[in-house]
Design a protein around this motif. Structure first.
Motif, PDB file in Angstrom:
ATOM      1  N   ALA A 112      40.411  39.425  90.896  1.00 30.65           N
ATOM      2  CA  ALA A 112      40.176  39.247  89.467  1.00 30.65           C
ATOM      3  C   ALA A 112      41.144  40.105  88.679  1.00 30.65           C
ATOM      4  O   ALA A 112      41.425  41.237  89.026  1.00 30.65           O
ATOM      5  N   GLU A 113      41.646  39.549  87.622  1.00 26.66           N
ATOM      6  CA  GLU A 113      42.545  40.259  86.731  1.00 26.66           C
ATOM      7  C   GLU A 113      41.900  40.362  85.377  1.00 26.66           C
ATOM      8  O   GLU A 113      41.362  39.389  84.872  1.00 26.66           O
ATOM      9  N   LEU A 114      41.958  41.509  84.794  1.00 25.59           N
ATOM     10  CA  LEU A 114      41.425  41.677  83.455  1.00 25.59           C
ATOM     11  C   LEU A 114      42.592  42.008  82.525  1.00 25.59           C
ATOM     12  O   LEU A 114      43.270  43.014  82.691  1.00 25.59           O
ATOM     13  N   ASN A 115      42.794  41.160  81.575  1.00 23.11           N
ATOM     14  CA  ASN A 115      43.857  41.380  80.587  1.00 23.11           C
ATOM     15  C   ASN A 115      43.205  41.643  79.241  1.00 23.11           C
ATOM     16  O   ASN A 115      42.328  40.916  78.810  1.00 23.11           O
ATOM     17  N   SER A 116      43.649  42.654  78.554  1.00 20.26           N
ATOM     18  CA  SER A 116      43.096  42.925  77.226  1.00 20.26           C
ATOM     19  C   SER A 116      44.139  42.568  76.184  1.00 20.26           C
ATOM     20  O   SER A 116      45.333  42.733  76.381  1.00 20.26           O
ATOM     21  N   SER A 117      43.678  42.090  75.064  1.00 19.32           N
ATOM     22  CA  SER A 117      44.604  41.718  74.004  1.00 19.32           C
ATOM     23  C   SER A 117      44.970  42.968  73.196  1.00 19.32           C
ATOM     24  O   SER A 117      44.162  43.888  73.076  1.00 19.32           O
ATOM     25  N   PRO A 118      46.157  42.972  72.635  1.00 19.33           N
ATOM     26  CA  PRO A 118      46.567  44.170  71.871  1.00 19.33           C
ATOM     27  C   PRO A 118      45.729  44.328  70.592  1.00 19.33           C
ATOM     28  O   PRO A 118      45.308  43.355  69.997  1.00 19.33           O
ATOM     29  N   GLN A 119      45.504  45.567  70.221  1.00 18.25           N
ATOM     30  CA  GLN A 119      44.716  45.836  69.020  1.00 18.25           C
ATOM     31  C   GLN A 119      45.596  45.712  67.785  1.00 18.25           C
ATOM     32  O   GLN A 119      46.774  46.010  67.804  1.00 18.25           O
ATOM     33  N   ASN A 120      44.964  45.238  66.741  1.00 16.16           N
ATOM     34  CA  ASN A 120      45.693  45.172  65.480  1.00 16.16           C
ATOM     35  C   ASN A 120      45.724  46.588  64.878  1.00 16.16           C
ATOM     36  O   ASN A 120      44.711  47.264  64.816  1.00 16.16           O
ATOM     37  N   GLY A 121      46.876  46.959  64.441  1.00 16.62           N
ATOM     38  CA  GLY A 121      46.967  48.306  63.911  1.00 16.62           C
ATOM     39  C   GLY A 121      46.622  48.323  62.444  1.00 16.62           C
ATOM     40  O   GLY A 121      47.384  48.308  61.611  1.00 16.62           O
ATOM     41  N   GLY A 151      43.413  48.958  59.780  1.00 13.48           N
ATOM     42  CA  GLY A 151      42.220  49.539  59.315  1.00 13.48           C
ATOM     43  C   GLY A 151      40.983  49.302  60.142  1.00 13.48           C
ATOM     44  O   GLY A 151      40.485  50.222  60.708  1.00 13.48           O
ATOM     45  N   LYS A 152      40.534  48.170  60.151  1.00 12.59           N
ATOM     46  CA  LYS A 152      39.227  47.926  60.757  1.00 12.59           C
ATOM     47  C   LYS A 152      39.285  47.955  62.274  1.00 12.59           C
ATOM     48  O   LYS A 152      40.253  47.554  62.881  1.00 12.59           O
ATOM     49  N   TYR A 153      38.205  48.430  62.736  1.00 16.03           N
ATOM     50  CA  TYR A 153      38.079  48.433  64.192  1.00 16.03           C
ATOM     51  C   TYR A 153      37.645  47.042  64.646  1.00 16.03           C
ATOM     52  O   TYR A 153      36.641  46.537  64.157  1.00 16.03           O
ATOM     53  N   LYS A 154      38.406  46.443  65.505  1.00 17.29           N
ATOM     54  CA  LYS A 154      38.043  45.135  66.044  1.00 17.29           C
ATOM     55  C   LYS A 154      37.588  45.299  67.475  1.00 17.29           C
ATOM     56  O   LYS A 154      38.062  46.158  68.195  1.00 17.29           O
ATOM     57  N   ARG A 155      36.698  44.443  67.804  1.00 17.34           N
ATOM     58  CA  ARG A 155      36.169  44.443  69.159  1.00 17.34           C
ATOM     59  C   ARG A 155      37.244  43.976  70.124  1.00 17.34           C
ATOM     60  O   ARG A 155      37.991  43.051  69.833  1.00 17.34           O
ATOM     61  N   LYS A 156      37.302  44.588  71.260  1.00 14.90           N
ATOM     62  CA  LYS A 156      38.288  44.200  72.244  1.00 14.90           C
ATOM     63  C   LYS A 156      37.922  42.854  72.838  1.00 14.90           C
ATOM     64  O   LYS A 156      36.777  42.644  73.214  1.00 14.90           O
ATOM     65  N   LYS A 157      38.864  41.996  72.919  1.00 16.84           N
ATOM     66  CA  LYS A 157      38.663  40.730  73.620  1.00 16.84           C
ATOM     67  C   LYS A 157      39.198  40.905  75.020  1.00 16.84           C
ATOM     68  O   LYS A 157      40.315  41.335  75.213  1.00 16.84           O
ATOM     69  N   ILE A 158      38.383  40.528  75.947  1.00 10.65           N
ATOM     70  CA  ILE A 158      38.814  40.640  77.331  1.00 10.65           C
ATOM     71  C   ILE A 158      38.996  39.233  77.872  1.00 10.65           C
ATOM     72  O   ILE A 158      38.073  38.432  77.867  1.00 10.65           O
ATOM     73  N   ASN A 159      40.179  38.930  78.282  1.00  6.33           N
ATOM     74  CA  ASN A 159      40.457  37.652  78.929  1.00  6.33           C
ATOM     75  C   ASN A 159      40.337  37.861  80.427  1.00  6.33           C
ATOM     76  O   ASN A 159      41.134  38.577  81.020  1.00  6.33           O
TER      77      ASN A 159
END
Length: 172
Positions: free
Chosen positions: A2-11, A13-21
């Protein structure tokens, strides 16, 4: 694996939830499935054919048999048959219509066999004559009934024109 790739965070203001693909490698599962399929194919037994033992006479001794010991079963259409003991011209038991149930041909064979054994002290001989309008399953049912009732001597013979006429007279 299994591979877990995380999407880059937007830099910003708001904290966004991490999306895990999640990417799951299914190679191992496919291998296991093929191994299981192969195992079950190799270990499974197929349906075995069912066969009935058939004893054939040895030699060419043609010994005449009395008509008083011979039961003739003529197979007709619509899962019906006629049976008679002796010759059709002068029967000991008149031609009767029956079916292939336990109360039909089996009962007729048992009663006629008892009558023949009481009268002659010998076993009965059964002649099975399938007509052009009978079904193969009727022949198999008749042979099964002969095996169930313990009849040792029987033969499958060609039907005679007189027997066909008797079937027509009885409507089968």
């Amino acid at each position: 694996m299994a591979e877990l790739n995380s999407s880059p965070q937007n830099g910003g203001g708001k904290y966004k939830r991490k999306k895990i693909n999640a990417r799951v490698d299914l190679t191992a599962m496919v291998d296991l499935a093929f191994l299981l399929i192969t195992f079950f194919i190799m270990t499974t037994t197929l349906a075995r054919p069912k066969a009935m033992d058939l004893a054939m006479p040895v030699g060419k001794e043609d010994e005449p048999v009395g008509a008083s010991r011979t039961l003739t079963v003529c197979l007709g259409k619509d899962n019906k048959a006629i049976y008679f003991l002796g010759e059709l011209k002068n029967p000991i038991v008149a031609p009767s219509v029956t079916d292939f149930s336990a109360n039909g041909i089996r009962k007729a064979i048992i009663e006629t066999n008892k009558k023949v054994h009481d009268k002659t002290g010998k076993s009965m001989i059964v002649l099975v004559k399938p007509s052009n309008r009978s079904q193969y399953s009727n022949l198999v049912s008749t042979l099964d009934e002969l095996a169930i009732t313990g009849i040792q001597q029987y033969a499958i013979v060609d039907i005679m024109p007189e027997d066909v006429d008797a079937l027509k007279q009885k409507g089968i």
